[in-house]
Design a protein around this motif. Structure first.
Motif, PDB file in Angstrom:
ATOM      1  N   GLN A 156      97.952  43.307  93.581  1.00  0.00           N
ATOM      2  CA  GLN A 156      96.939  43.006  92.569  1.00  0.00           C
ATOM      3  C   GLN A 156      95.761  43.964  92.679  1.00  0.00           C
ATOM      4  N   LEU A 157      95.373  44.293  93.900  1.00  0.00           N
ATOM      5  CA  LEU A 157      94.220  45.177  94.103  1.00  0.00           C
ATOM      6  C   LEU A 157      94.511  46.577  93.582  1.00  0.00           C
ATOM      7  N   VAL A 158      95.677  47.148  93.925  1.00  0.00           N
ATOM      8  CA  VAL A 158      95.977  48.509  93.476  1.00  0.00           C
ATOM      9  C   VAL A 158      96.147  48.551  91.961  1.00  0.00           C
ATOM     10  N   THR A 159      96.644  47.477  91.361  1.00  0.00           N
ATOM     11  CA  THR A 159      96.798  47.435  89.910  1.00  0.00           C
ATOM     12  C   THR A 159      95.439  47.380  89.224  1.00  0.00           C
ATOM     13  N   MET A 160      94.473  46.720  89.828  1.00  0.00           N
ATOM     14  CA  MET A 160      93.116  46.709  89.275  1.00  0.00           C
ATOM     15  C   MET A 160      92.517  48.115  89.265  1.00  0.00           C
ATOM     16  N   VAL A 161      92.718  48.864  90.374  1.00  0.00           N
ATOM     17  CA  VAL A 161      92.211  50.238  90.429  1.00  0.00           C
ATOM     18  C   VAL A 161      92.923  51.105  89.405  1.00  0.00           C
ATOM     19  N   SER A 162      94.237  50.909  89.240  1.00  0.00           N
ATOM     20  CA  SER A 162      94.982  51.673  88.241  1.00  0.00           C
ATOM     21  C   SER A 162      94.473  51.388  86.832  1.00  0.00           C
ATOM     22  N   THR A 163      94.085  50.146  86.577  1.00  0.00           N
ATOM     23  CA  THR A 163      93.549  49.791  85.264  1.00  0.00           C
ATOM     24  C   THR A 163      92.284  50.586  84.959  1.00  0.00           C
TER      25      THR A 163
END
Length: 760
Positions: A431-438
């Motif tokens: 979830q954390l890495v996907t937030m940064v990717s967003t």
């Protein structure tokens, strides 16, 4: 007279009686009738009522049915390199009825097949028990290695037979172990993707019917072919996975953390390029696996994210146009009170009015809380959900948790302040890495994936499927259009651009300086969170989660990386523990992908004086140093022919002894190898007219192996090719191989350690 006549008639016509022979006849007929009726009833019972039962019993006596296991589907990485495959091995079984001394046979067999002390099924006592319990069949050992099978074959024991079975094999051992999972003795997936897609990967078994006579001799057989399982292509790049795990190993060794997680994501598609977890396990040796090692911390563990979660507060305030990066924010001297609770910045941080970007760079708790207060609870909660927190992402891995996020109606008075700084909320690394990717891709949330769902097909087990297409990761591009299912815009393109520049400031000027790359710009956010002590249910003062989440390069982002280290020893701050891991992973991955540098390269920190860069045409630079290291590593004597070529002795021909050109080159510092080559060429030119060429035939030496050429290969390929050749290797530097000693083609003993210098 009439009376006399009647008497005569009476005398002449005695009373009619039934003869004895006729009575006996009818009695016999009745008996046979009843007998026939009984036989009919019995036949009716046998052939009609109990027909199926007796047919099955006859088949059991006359036929033997074997299940023919299907070949399990292959798991490929995105480059169609096998990560999990199926091979055929021998399983050993016995016919106990043919073995006279079962105990002696078990003793001999156990000495060969009991190679693993933890394998209780191959001990002598277990083999004896199975031989005594079985009538015509008993397993001795399942799926043994070829060496063990050959040794049992050599015994030629009566009553011992062999059956080919499929065994799951993982060529890279523990690479991506938690993602792939493992398969048990019965070919059933027990964790990871092997468990999640066990039904599709397993295939449909076939059956073999064998007819046998009373002496158990085979008369004939028929077989129904099994259907192989599905082959699947993963989004993971095996090379990037290797780099991520190598960097994580370095960090685990340095910090002695309980566990560590590194996730690398393609920020334009949401595809996971690498998911590294330590400690890990080797799925080829599943008997040694413990439940703790099976846990996929990237999707199953939740933790309070700490300061990395501040990105949500700043992004929501910017997206609502409540602030700009240069607007002032009052950090109140590092202390704020919310609903009676006092929240402090770190010790020594007493900021007053500073720009918004500065508050993020210095990771001010008060600054982040001010952003959340401006947005308000309801809108702030909605942004958190839009970034993917509080719900499952749908990644194709078992055991994914949704994290912890309470609805607004269950928030306390100070909850908005706690959540803004990463407390009272729990997330997963994915979830954390996907937030940064967003943030990095322009503001669009893309669900993470580890599987190409459209690349699944039944196929010939001996060939790669025609429908599976290699999909090497290529830097660049935009988010897909139209957006895939589950994708949605979270923040505007402008807000995303502002956040990227602010996150770059964190790396350049703030808490994330250890995440700086060489030749590439990067942005991210550090995080340090206290763990809950299970004994006291309060925040622990000794256990922390150190994290860093970032992306690179800044202007044209390619990858996002999240690093989470659980309970590191010594320093526990994300800035000092996790940021260096991000730097190592991102630097090597970008170089592996061939991403152009967007900032100037800086000299190595370890360099004390300027050095000439290593180039393809300068492979002889520092040849004496690398040769000396090779000599020392292999402990070569002074007269060993594998040492560097010595300078020509005085007894050489005059033309080779003291050439002015040679002296001039030597004075200029020409390398010794190049001098020797020049002298050899001159000597050859002088001798050619006067000497007769002698042809020689060199026979290969079976005790030596040829050194392969490693120049131009990345570090991983260098290691793989050296191992395949039977050589050890010592790597100097990183990047691609620029120089090696000994030279390619040199014949050396097996196990020799070659030295390879790498450079960018």
């Amino acid at each position: 007279m009439q009376a006399a006549v009647r008497t005569v008639r009476s005398r002449n016509n005695p009373p009619r009686v039934i003869p004895l022979k006729r009575t006996r006849f009818w009695i016999i007929c009745l008996f046979f009738l009843l007998w026939a009726f009984a036989i009919g009833i019995r036949l009716f019972m046998l052939q009609v009522v109990r027909h199926q039962d007796y047919v099955e019993r006859a088949q059991k006596q006359q036929q033997r049915t074997f299940e023919v296991a299907p070949r399990r589907g292959v798991l490929y990485d995105r480059n169609l390199r096998e990560l999990a495959m199926t091979v055929q091995v021998d399983s050993i079984y016995a016919d106990p009825s043919e073995i006279d001394d079962k105990k002696a046979a078990a003793h001999i067999l156990a000495a060969l097949v009991h190679t693993d002390p933890e394998d209780a099924k191959t001990t002598e006592s277990e083999i004896v028990a199975r031989l005594n319990a079985g009538h015509n069949f008993a397993w001795i050992a399942r799926r043994v290695i070829p060496d063990v099978s050959a040794r049992v074959h050599a015994l030629n024991m009566k009553g011992i037979y062999y059956q080919k079975e499929f065994q799951r094999f993982y060529p890279d051992n523990d690479i991506a172990a938690q993602v792939l999972g493992f398969v048990g003795a019965d070919d059933n997936g027990l964790s990871g993707l092997e468990q999640k897609f066990d039904e599709q990967l397993h295939g449909i078994p076939g059956e073999m019917y064998t007819a046998m006579d009373a002496r158990r001799q085979v008369l004939g057989s028929s077989e129904s072919e099994p259907e192989p399982g599905l082959n699947m292509a993963l989004t993971i790049d095996g090379n990037i996975q290797f780099l991520a795990e190598k960097a994580l190993d370095h960090a685990m060794q340095k910090t002695q953390a309980l566990n560590g997680t590194v996730v690398v994501q393609d920020l334009h598609t949401g595809q996971i390029l690498a998911l590294a977890i330590r400690p890990s396990f080797n799925p080829n040796n599943f008997r040694h696996i413990t439940p703790a090692l099976l846990k996929n911390h990237a999707v199953s563990d939740v933790y309070e994210p700490g300061s990395t979660f501040k990105l949500v507060a700043y992004a929501s305030a910017l997206d609502q146009q409540l602030v700009t990066p240069d607007d002032p924010v009052n950090c109140l001297g590092g202390k704020i009170t919310i609903a009676g609770r006092v929240i402090h910045d770190n010790q020594g941080e007493h900021f007053g009015i500073i720009p918004v970007h500065k508050a993020l760079e210095e990771s001010s708790d008060v600054g982040a809380i001010q952003m959340a207060l401006k947005v308000g609870p309801d809108r702030f909660y909605q942004y958190i959900r839009d970034f993917g927190f509080g719900s499952r992402s749908g990644i194709e891995l078992p055991g994914e948790t949704r994290g912890l996020l309470q609805p607004v109606k269950r928030w306390g008075g100070s909850s908005i302040g706690s959540i803004a700084i990463g407390q009272e909320v729990a997330v997963t690394p994915v979830q954390l890495v996907t937030m940064v990717s967003t943030i990095a891709n322009g503001g669009v949330y893309l669900p993470p994936h580890v599987l190409f769902r459209n690349q699944v097909e039944l196929t010939d087990p001996d060939q790669k499927p025609a429908t599976l297409q290699a999909a090497p990761f290529k830097p660049g591009g935009d988010v897909p259009f139209p957006l895939p299912s589950g994708a949605h815009r979270v923040i505007s393109t402008l807000t995303a651009a502002q956040m990227r520049k602010m996150m770059e400031g964190v790396v350049l000027f703030g808490t994330g300086k250890e995440a700086q790359l060489n030749g590439y710009s990067s942005g991210g956010k550090t995080g340090t969170a206290q763990k809950i002590d299970p004994a006291t249910h309060t925040y622990s003062k000794s256990m922390h989660i150190a994290s860093f989440a970032g992306f690179a390069p800044v202007n044209n982002p390619v990858i996002s990386v999240a690093v989470i280290m659980d309970s590191p020893k010594g320093s526990y701050y994300g800035a000092s523990v996790s940021a260096p891991v991000f730097a190592e992973v991102a630097q090597q991955v970008l170089e592996y992908l061939g991403v152009p540098h967007d900032i100037d390269l800086r000299p190595s920190k370890a360099s004390t004086k300027p050095e000439k860069p290593i180039t393809e045409d300068d492979t002889a630079q520092d040849a004496s140093d690398i040769q000396a290291l090779y000599d020392a590593t292999n402990d070569l004597p002074s007269d060993d022919p594998l040492r560097a070529p010595a300078s020509p002795p005085a007894a050489q021909p005059p033309v080779q002894a003291a050439s002015p050109a040679t002296n001039a080159n030597s004075a200029k510092g020409q390398p010794a190898v190049q001098q020797a080559t020049t002298s050899a060429l001159q000597n050859s030119a002088q001798q050619a007219p006067t000497e007769t060429a002698t042809k020689t035939v060199t026979l290969p030496d079976p005790t030596r192996i040829r050194v392969p050429s490693l120049i131009g290969l990345p570090v991983r390929k260098v290691i793989e090719q050296a191992a395949a050749a039977g050589l050890e290797v010592k790597i100097l530097g990183n990047g691609t191989a620029r120089q090696q000693v000994p030279d390619p083609g040199t014949m050396v003993p097996p196990g020799t350690r070659i030295v390879v210098r790498c450079g960018k």
